[in-house]
Design a protein around this motif. Structure first.
Motif, mmCIF file in Angstrom:
data_model
loop_
_atom_site.group_PDB
_atom_site.id
_atom_site.type_symbol
_atom_site.label_atom_id
_atom_site.label_comp_id
_atom_site.label_asym_id
_atom_site.label_seq_id
_atom_site.Cartn_x
_atom_site.Cartn_y
_atom_site.Cartn_z
ATOM 1 N N LEU A 281 0.829 -1.207 0.000
ATOM 2 C CA LEU A 281 0.000 0.000 0.000
ATOM 3 C C LEU A 281 0.861 1.252 0.000
ATOM 4 O O LEU A 281 0.535 2.246 -0.662
ATOM 5 N N GLU A 282 1.960 1.215 0.734
ATOM 6 C CA GLU A 282 2.874 2.356 0.764
ATOM 7 C C GLU A 282 3.504 2.595 -0.609
ATOM 8 O O GLU A 282 3.649 3.731 -1.048
ATOM 9 N N GLU A 283 3.863 1.499 -1.285
ATOM 10 C CA GLU A 283 4.485 1.643 -2.595
ATOM 11 C C GLU A 283 3.489 2.150 -3.636
ATOM 12 O O GLU A 283 3.880 2.797 -4.623
ATOM 13 N N LEU A 284 2.203 1.868 -3.442
ATOM 14 C CA LEU A 284 1.187 2.377 -4.364
ATOM 15 C C LEU A 284 1.119 3.898 -4.335
ATOM 16 O O LEU A 284 0.731 4.524 -5.322
ATOM 17 N N LYS A 285 1.476 4.489 -3.210
ATOM 18 C CA LYS A 285 1.428 5.945 -3.079
ATOM 19 C C LYS A 285 2.432 6.627 -3.997
ATOM 20 O O LYS A 285 2.310 7.822 -4.279
ATOM 21 N N SER A 286 3.432 5.861 -4.464
ATOM 22 C CA SER A 286 4.451 6.451 -5.334
ATOM 23 C C SER A 286 3.984 6.561 -6.785
ATOM 24 O O SER A 286 4.657 7.192 -7.612
ATOM 25 N N VAL A 287 2.833 5.954 -7.110
ATOM 26 C CA VAL A 287 2.305 6.025 -8.480
ATOM 27 C C VAL A 287 1.880 7.465 -8.778
ATOM 28 O O VAL A 287 1.231 8.114 -7.959
ATOM 29 N N GLN A 288 2.255 7.944 -9.952
ATOM 30 C CA GLN A 288 1.930 9.323 -10.328
ATOM 31 C C GLN A 288 0.412 9.539 -10.340
ATOM 32 O O GLN A 288 -0.338 8.766 -10.924
ATOM 33 N N GLY A 289 -0.037 10.606 -9.677
ATOM 34 C CA GLY A 289 -1.455 10.943 -9.639
ATOM 35 C C GLY A 289 -2.205 10.372 -8.446
ATOM 36 O O GLY A 289 -3.376 10.707 -8.255
ATOM 37 N N VAL A 290 -1.548 9.516 -7.648
ATOM 38 C CA VAL A 290 -2.206 8.920 -6.485
ATOM 39 C C VAL A 290 -2.045 9.839 -5.284
ATOM 40 O O VAL A 290 -0.928 10.202 -4.910
ATOM 41 N N LYS A 291 -3.150 10.211 -4.694
ATOM 42 C CA LYS A 291 -3.140 11.094 -3.528
ATOM 43 C C LYS A 291 -3.104 10.300 -2.231
ATOM 44 O O LYS A 291 -2.347 10.605 -1.323
ATOM 45 N N SER A 292 -3.965 9.278 -2.124
ATOM 46 C CA SER A 292 -4.029 8.450 -0.924
ATOM 47 C C SER A 292 -4.369 7.020 -1.315
ATOM 48 O O SER A 292 -4.942 6.772 -2.381
ATOM 49 N N VAL A 293 -4.006 6.093 -0.431
ATOM 50 C CA VAL A 293 -4.316 4.676 -0.626
ATOM 51 C C VAL A 293 -5.036 4.176 0.613
ATOM 52 O O VAL A 293 -4.603 4.430 1.739
ATOM 53 N N VAL A 294 -6.155 3.487 0.404
ATOM 54 C CA VAL A 294 -6.968 2.994 1.518
ATOM 55 C C VAL A 294 -7.137 1.487 1.385
ATOM 56 O O VAL A 294 -7.596 0.994 0.342
ATOM 57 N N GLY A 295 -6.751 0.751 2.423
ATOM 58 C CA GLY A 295 -6.951 -0.695 2.464
ATOM 59 C C GLY A 295 -7.975 -1.037 3.541
ATOM 60 O O GLY A 295 -7.885 -0.539 4.661
ATOM 61 N N THR A 296 -8.952 -1.854 3.214
ATOM 62 C CA THR A 296 -10.009 -2.219 4.162
ATOM 63 C C THR A 296 -10.316 -3.711 4.078
ATOM 64 O O THR A 296 -9.912 -4.392 3.135
ATOM 65 N N ASN A 297 -11.033 -4.204 5.079
ATOM 66 C CA ASN A 297 -11.637 -5.526 5.033
ATOM 67 C C ASN A 297 -13.012 -5.445 5.683
ATOM 68 O O ASN A 297 -13.360 -4.407 6.259
ATOM 69 N N GLN A 298 -13.796 -6.501 5.592
ATOM 70 C CA GLN A 298 -15.181 -6.402 6.038
ATOM 71 C C GLN A 298 -15.679 -7.659 6.719
ATOM 72 O O GLN A 298 -15.103 -8.734 6.570
ATOM 73 N N GLY A 299 -16.793 -7.475 7.436
ATOM 74 C CA GLY A 299 -17.480 -8.598 8.058
ATOM 75 C C GLY A 299 -18.842 -8.142 8.571
ATOM 76 O O GLY A 299 -19.173 -6.949 8.515
ATOM 77 N N TRP A 300 -19.618 -9.084 9.028
ATOM 78 C CA TRP A 300 -20.933 -8.786 9.604
ATOM 79 C C TRP A 300 -20.986 -9.340 11.019
ATOM 80 O O TRP A 300 -20.433 -10.410 11.302
ATOM 81 N N GLY A 301 -21.624 -8.609 11.909
ATOM 82 C CA GLY A 301 -21.739 -9.085 13.287
ATOM 83 C C GLY A 301 -23.044 -8.645 13.930
ATOM 84 O O GLY A 301 -23.688 -7.692 13.476
ATOM 85 N N THR A 302 -23.425 -9.346 14.981
ATOM 86 C CA THR A 302 -24.630 -8.999 15.740
ATOM 87 C C THR A 302 -24.229 -8.160 16.936
ATOM 88 O O THR A 302 -23.443 -8.598 17.778
#
Length: 403
Positions: free
Chosen positions: A91-112
């Motif tokens: 994710l840090e290396e993706l920030k070096s791509v020209q035109g990239v301002k921010s990179v967001v990594g997420t995951n998901q789940g459901w709970g009660t």
């Protein structure tokens, strides 16, 4: 006689037959007004939907994986493939791509989630501390996650919908302990969800947790979804492709590649859909302009008949056929142009009322206004040419004797 004199005569003629002129212009007024109103409503509805769906993520690009197509084109691609592991370093290396301002990594789940006697299903999104600044998440109460929060801290944040659902009768939600899938978690913050309520999956609200904690809870990858935010919306497609290629290179998989999907694509589809619908409905409304044009031609033919003696007198004292033709054309154009202006006023009034009575703002398009009024003037020329031509061809002697 110049153009200004012809225009004044046209105004005098229209004013001397006010009721007849108004009824003649009615078709033009309704036609121009209807077209402007329909386009204004369409633009207003489109802008409202775009604001709701894309306001936060307008520059967001989602990177998702798909199998690499076979080179020979004969083998079928597997319907299932193993997702590559994405690390924080990637994710840090993706920030070096020209035109990239921010990179967001997420995951998901459901709970009660349970609090007191209340219980409900919650959509849980795992995030890091960068998530809040990248997506401009507004913190309503408490605090956001920080780098000091680890997977051993059972903490969570809830959105304002969940706050209203579970803590409506409580003065505060911060510091309260809730039960999620049988384990206790401490609420540290309340945030304003960037997703409009009507577009959410979980009716009880949403919840954020550190993504390391979500990974432990559900056994999911720590980074399951990757999104980047582009610096410039105009180059969002190019930035997305470069970021997808970079992530494909970083994961180094022989079976999977990454591609980009941005909100700009959906926005373009929405523009196309609404543009087509508005054009279709506006075209139907424009039929009344043709009906109005026929009315203009009819009333101008009547005017020529009524003013036969006047035409004969003007030709007898030297008025050329071209002057007579121009006079009646100017009168027809003046009549339809006034109808167009009155139609604009009618459309502005109706659009204002709609904006006050509904949740969206009807947007009057300046190009449509210009085209509408210009088209109404054009109708005056098209449907006025026959009466004007008839007037210009009158024999002056016979015209003078006409009663």
């Amino acid at each position: 006689m110049g153009l200004w004199e012809s225009f004044k005569i046209a105004l005098i003629s229209i004013w001397n037959h006010k009721i007849r002129s108004l009824l003649t212009m009615l078709g033009i007024i309704i036609g121009v007004g209807a077209v402007i109103i329909i386009v204004a409503i369409g633009e207003g509805a489109k802008e409202k939907i775009k604001d709701e769906l894309f306001s936060t993520d307008k520059n967001a690009i989602e990177l998702y994986s798909e199998p690499i197509p076979p080179e020979d084109g004969e083998e079928e691609m597997d319907s299932y493939w193993e997702e590559p592991i994405i690390t924080d370093q990637m994710l840090e290396e993706l920030k070096s791509v020209q035109g990239v301002k921010s990179v967001v990594g997420t995951n998901q789940g459901w709970g009660t989630m349970m609090y007191g006697e209340k219980e409900g299903e919650m959509e849980i999104t795992g995030v890091d501390d960068n998530y809040f600044s990248a997506l401009h998440i507004q913190i309503v109460e408490g605090r956001a996650f920080s780098k000091r929060d680890s997977d051993t801290n059972r903490i969570a944040m809830i959105d304002t919908v969940a706050r209203e659902t579970f803590f409506k009768e409580s003065e505060k939600a911060i510091g309260e302990i809730v039960d999620i899938n049988g384990s206790p978690y401490k609420i540290v913050g309340v945030y304003e969800s960037p997703i409009p309520e009507q577009y959410r999956w979980a009716e009880n609200g949403e919840m954020l947790m550190p993504r390391t904690l979500v990974s432990l809870m559900f056994g999911s990858p720590e980074v399951a979804n990757v999104s980047i935010l582009a610096e410039d919306a105009d180059t969002i497609s190019e930035t997305g492709m470069m970021a997808a290629d970079k992530l494909t290179e970083l994961v180094g998989s022989e079976d999977v590649m990454y591609t980009a999907s941005s909100m700009a694509e959906f926005e373009e589809e929405l523009d196309t859909y609404y543009g087509t619908m508005t054009l279709f409905i506006g075209g139907i409304a424009a039929i009344s302009l043709l009906v109005g044009g026929i009315g203009v031609m009819n009333i101008m033919l009547v005017s020529v008949t009524e003013r036969t003696s006047e035409i004969g007198l003007r030709k007898a004292i030297g008025a050329s056929r071209g002057r007579i033709l121009l006079q009646f054309l100017i009168e027809a154009v003046t009549l339809t142009s006034l109808g167009g202006l009155l139609g604009l006023g009618f459309a502005a009034t109706v659009s204002f009322i709609i904006s006050q009575a509904t949740e969206f703002h009807a947007v009057i398009s300046i190009p449509v206004v210009i085209i509408g009024i210009a088209f109404s003037a054009f109708i005056g020329i098209v449907f006025g040419i026959i009466p004007a031509n008839k007037a210009s061809k009158l024999n002056p002697i016979e015209a003078l004797r006409y009663e």
